[in-house]
Design a protein around this motif. Sequence first.
Motif, PDB file in Angstrom:
ATOM      1  N   ASP A   1       0.828  -1.217   0.000  1.00 55.97           N
ATOM      2  CA  ASP A   1       0.000   0.000   0.000  1.00 55.97           C
ATOM      3  C   ASP A   1       0.855   1.257   0.000  1.00 55.97           C
ATOM      4  N   ASP A   2       2.136   1.120  -0.295  1.00 55.16           N
ATOM      5  CA  ASP A   2       3.049   2.258  -0.223  1.00 55.16           C
ATOM      6  C   ASP A   2       2.706   3.341  -1.236  1.00 55.16           C
ATOM      7  N   GLY A   3       2.279   2.951  -2.424  1.00 55.43           N
ATOM      8  CA  GLY A   3       1.976   3.949  -3.451  1.00 55.43           C
ATOM      9  C   GLY A   3       3.051   4.086  -4.502  1.00 55.43           C
ATOM     10  N   ASP A   4       4.268   3.676  -4.154  1.00 59.55           N
ATOM     11  CA  ASP A   4       5.355   3.699  -5.142  1.00 59.55           C
ATOM     12  C   ASP A   4       5.419   2.326  -5.811  1.00 59.55           C
ATOM     13  N   TRP A   5       5.369   2.298  -7.122  1.00 59.15           N
ATOM     14  CA  TRP A   5       5.260   1.025  -7.823  1.00 59.15           C
ATOM     15  C   TRP A   5       6.500   0.149  -7.658  1.00 59.15           C
ATOM     16  N   GLU A   6       7.686   0.768  -7.534  1.00 54.15           N
ATOM     17  CA  GLU A   6       8.888  -0.030  -7.356  1.00 54.15           C
ATOM     18  C   GLU A   6       8.916  -0.700  -5.984  1.00 54.15           C
ATOM     19  N   VAL A   7       8.434   0.007  -4.975  1.00 58.53           N
ATOM     20  CA  VAL A   7       8.338  -0.594  -3.641  1.00 58.53           C
ATOM     21  C   VAL A   7       7.395  -1.794  -3.685  1.00 58.53           C
ATOM     22  N   CYS A   8       6.264  -1.633  -4.349  1.00 57.51           N
ATOM     23  CA  CYS A   8       5.314  -2.741  -4.482  1.00 57.51           C
ATOM     24  C   CYS A   8       5.927  -3.918  -5.252  1.00 57.51           C
ATOM     25  N   LEU A   9       6.661  -3.607  -6.311  1.00 56.84           N
ATOM     26  CA  LEU A   9       7.270  -4.651  -7.132  1.00 56.84           C
ATOM     27  C   LEU A   9       8.243  -5.490  -6.317  1.00 56.84           C
ATOM     28  N   HIS A  10       9.143  -4.841  -5.586  1.00 52.98           N
ATOM     29  CA  HIS A  10      10.151  -5.593  -4.833  1.00 52.98           C
ATOM     30  C   HIS A  10       9.554  -6.247  -3.596  1.00 52.98           C
ATOM     31  N   SER A  11       8.459  -5.725  -3.098  1.00 54.49           N
ATOM     32  CA  SER A  11       7.758  -6.410  -2.012  1.00 54.49           C
ATOM     33  C   SER A  11       7.170  -7.724  -2.516  1.00 54.49           C
ATOM     34  N   LEU A  12       6.597  -7.694  -3.725  1.00 57.64           N
ATOM     35  CA  LEU A  12       6.053  -8.921  -4.309  1.00 57.64           C
ATOM     36  C   LEU A  12       7.160  -9.939  -4.604  1.00 57.64           C
ATOM     37  N   ARG A  13       8.306  -9.464  -5.059  1.00 68.23           N
ATOM     38  CA  ARG A  13       9.411 -10.382  -5.339  1.00 68.23           C
ATOM     39  C   ARG A  13       9.903 -11.054  -4.058  1.00 68.23           C
ATOM     40  N   LEU A  14       9.962 -10.282  -2.960  1.00 71.18           N
ATOM     41  CA  LEU A  14      10.351 -10.873  -1.679  1.00 71.18           C
ATOM     42  C   LEU A  14       9.317 -11.895  -1.235  1.00 71.18           C
ATOM     43  N   LEU A  15       8.032 -11.582  -1.441  1.00 71.08           N
ATOM     44  CA  LEU A  15       6.974 -12.520  -1.080  1.00 71.08           C
ATOM     45  C   LEU A  15       7.083 -13.802  -1.908  1.00 71.08           C
ATOM     46  N   GLN A  16       7.343 -13.640  -3.192  1.00 72.23           N
ATOM     47  CA  GLN A  16       7.510 -14.823  -4.050  1.00 72.23           C
ATOM     48  C   GLN A  16       8.662 -15.692  -3.572  1.00 72.23           C
ATOM     49  N   SER A  17       9.774 -15.058  -3.222  1.00 67.38           N
ATOM     50  CA  SER A  17      10.942 -15.817  -2.778  1.00 67.38           C
ATOM     51  C   SER A  17      10.640 -16.613  -1.518  1.00 67.38           C
ATOM     52  N   VAL A  18       9.802 -16.052  -0.651  1.00 66.17           N
ATOM     53  CA  VAL A  18       9.492 -16.706   0.616  1.00 66.17           C
ATOM     54  C   VAL A  18       8.529 -17.875   0.422  1.00 66.17           C
ATOM     55  N   ILE A  19       7.487 -17.670  -0.371  1.00 65.95           N
ATOM     56  CA  ILE A  19       6.432 -18.690  -0.453  1.00 65.95           C
ATOM     57  C   ILE A  19       6.771 -19.833  -1.397  1.00 65.95           C
ATOM     58  N   LEU A  20       7.751 -19.658  -2.275  1.00 61.05           N
ATOM     59  CA  LEU A  20       8.032 -20.693  -3.275  1.00 61.05           C
ATOM     60  C   LEU A  20       9.155 -21.640  -2.882  1.00 61.05           C
ATOM     61  N   ASP A  21       9.939 -21.263  -1.885  1.00 63.33           N
ATOM     62  CA  ASP A  21      11.073 -22.123  -1.558  1.00 63.33           C
ATOM     63  C   ASP A  21      10.612 -23.298  -0.710  1.00 63.33           C
ATOM     64  N   GLU A  22      11.219 -24.459  -0.949  1.00 63.69           N
ATOM     65  CA  GLU A  22      10.832 -25.660  -0.230  1.00 63.69           C
ATOM     66  C   GLU A  22      11.216 -25.599   1.241  1.00 63.69           C
ATOM     67  N   GLU A  23      12.168 -24.752   1.587  1.00 58.47           N
ATOM     68  CA  GLU A  23      12.624 -24.668   2.967  1.00 58.47           C
ATOM     69  C   GLU A  23      11.800 -23.697   3.810  1.00 58.47           C
ATOM     70  N   VAL A  24      10.773 -23.112   3.200  1.00 55.07           N
ATOM     71  CA  VAL A  24       9.969 -22.148   3.948  1.00 55.07           C
ATOM     72  C   VAL A  24       9.292 -22.871   5.099  1.00 55.07           C
ATOM     73  N   PRO A  25       9.177 -22.236   6.288  1.00 56.73           N
ATOM     74  CA  PRO A  25       8.546 -22.887   7.434  1.00 56.73           C
ATOM     75  C   PRO A  25       7.123 -23.318   7.127  1.00 56.73           C
ATOM     76  N   LEU A  26       6.756 -24.489   7.633  1.00 58.60           N
ATOM     77  CA  LEU A  26       5.417 -25.028   7.389  1.00 58.60           C
ATOM     78  C   LEU A  26       4.330 -24.119   7.923  1.00 58.60           C
ATOM     79  N   LEU A  27       4.618 -23.430   9.034  1.00 53.89           N
ATOM     80  CA  LEU A  27       3.606 -22.560   9.614  1.00 53.89           C
ATOM     81  C   LEU A  27       3.220 -21.452   8.650  1.00 53.89           C
ATOM     82  N   LEU A  28       4.216 -20.890   7.950  1.00 53.95           N
ATOM     83  CA  LEU A  28       3.937 -19.817   7.000  1.00 53.95           C
ATOM     84  C   LEU A  28       3.175 -20.330   5.797  1.00 53.95           C
ATOM     85  N   VAL A  29       3.507 -21.526   5.358  1.00 54.78           N
ATOM     86  CA  VAL A  29       2.855 -22.073   4.170  1.00 54.78           C
ATOM     87  C   VAL A  29       1.418 -22.484   4.462  1.00 54.78           C
TER      88      VAL A  29
END
Length: 343
Positions: free
Chosen positions: A267-295
């Motif tokens: 909700d920052d309003g800056d598109w680059e901030v939103c873009l890199h926030s989504l990339r960080l989210l993707q990195s977290v949710i797609l890795d097999e080592e992510v904690p089960l609680l988060l998944v």
Amino acid sequence: MATTLGGKAMGRGAKDGFVRVRKRDLEKLTTEVMQLREFLPKVLNGDLIETLHKARAAETMKERMGQEQEQLRQECLHLGSRLDAVQSECQKEREEKLLLREQLWQSATELQQQADFCSALGASACSLLWSCSTREDTVTQWLSDGKLQCFLTVAAQTLESFVSSLDEEVKAEPEDHSSQEHLFVLALAGVVTNIAAVTCGRDFLSRSAHVLLDTLMKLLELMKPGVFPQLKVLMLMALYNVSINVKGLKYISENPGLLPLIGTLLDDGDWEVCLHSLRLLQSVILDEEVPLLLVSSPLDPGLLARINQLTSSPQPSLKLTAKQTLEDLQALQQGRGCKPAGF
């Protein structure tokens, strides 16, 4: 010399304290005294006597008032002397205060000049480091020298101090991208990002720079929407690069405030901030080592709604990343590779 009384002369031969008086003269004197006693009150009436008493009282009061006036005059002179001394002391203190104020102003000016010089020096030095950190062999050399830990500690403290010094009014104002302080912290964040973009660098950060990683997430949470987007982007890129490392991903994803933080940044309003926030989210949710609680835990509907809104963004890269993230959220078990984001 003789004393005369009733026609008779008395010589010096009379004894001291005694006078020889004829009986007839004594009777005459007694009669006169009695007459005086009878007529004197008629002559000296009560008003006159009262006037005499008042005159005596007025004289007494005059003397007392004279004494009091003299005492007051002495006190007045004493107070005047004290007033002169106090005025002199006050004037001296006023001059000292003016001198101290001038010295304080000079010190503040010198301090500001020193701060400006240090900021300019820091910005220049960190800009050079930022440029050098784009080379992998440079980062490797820094690690081999054993000085990187100290630098990262200073970088974390500097970034935290910079963000903490911003009050609400400053945060609401448009930031000055040309200010030395802004360039300084941007260069620091850029160096950290490039260190994390190198394999050995992000491995070091994942193992030995947890304080720095916590500071980055804390600062991203503290900074208001729309404020210093370039700094936010660099910090998000650094976290993304660290998340490529298995240990780094595990440490970042174990932070309970990560998903709420990403939701806020979307909700920052800056598109680059939103873009890199989504990339960080993707990195977290797609890795097999992510904690089960988060998944396994249900995601915030607001987060999903915000990502869905970003699929209509006019920025092609943001639009595409938002669509991919929605797809990834529907298939959390699917894994994809990640590439470092050097800057």
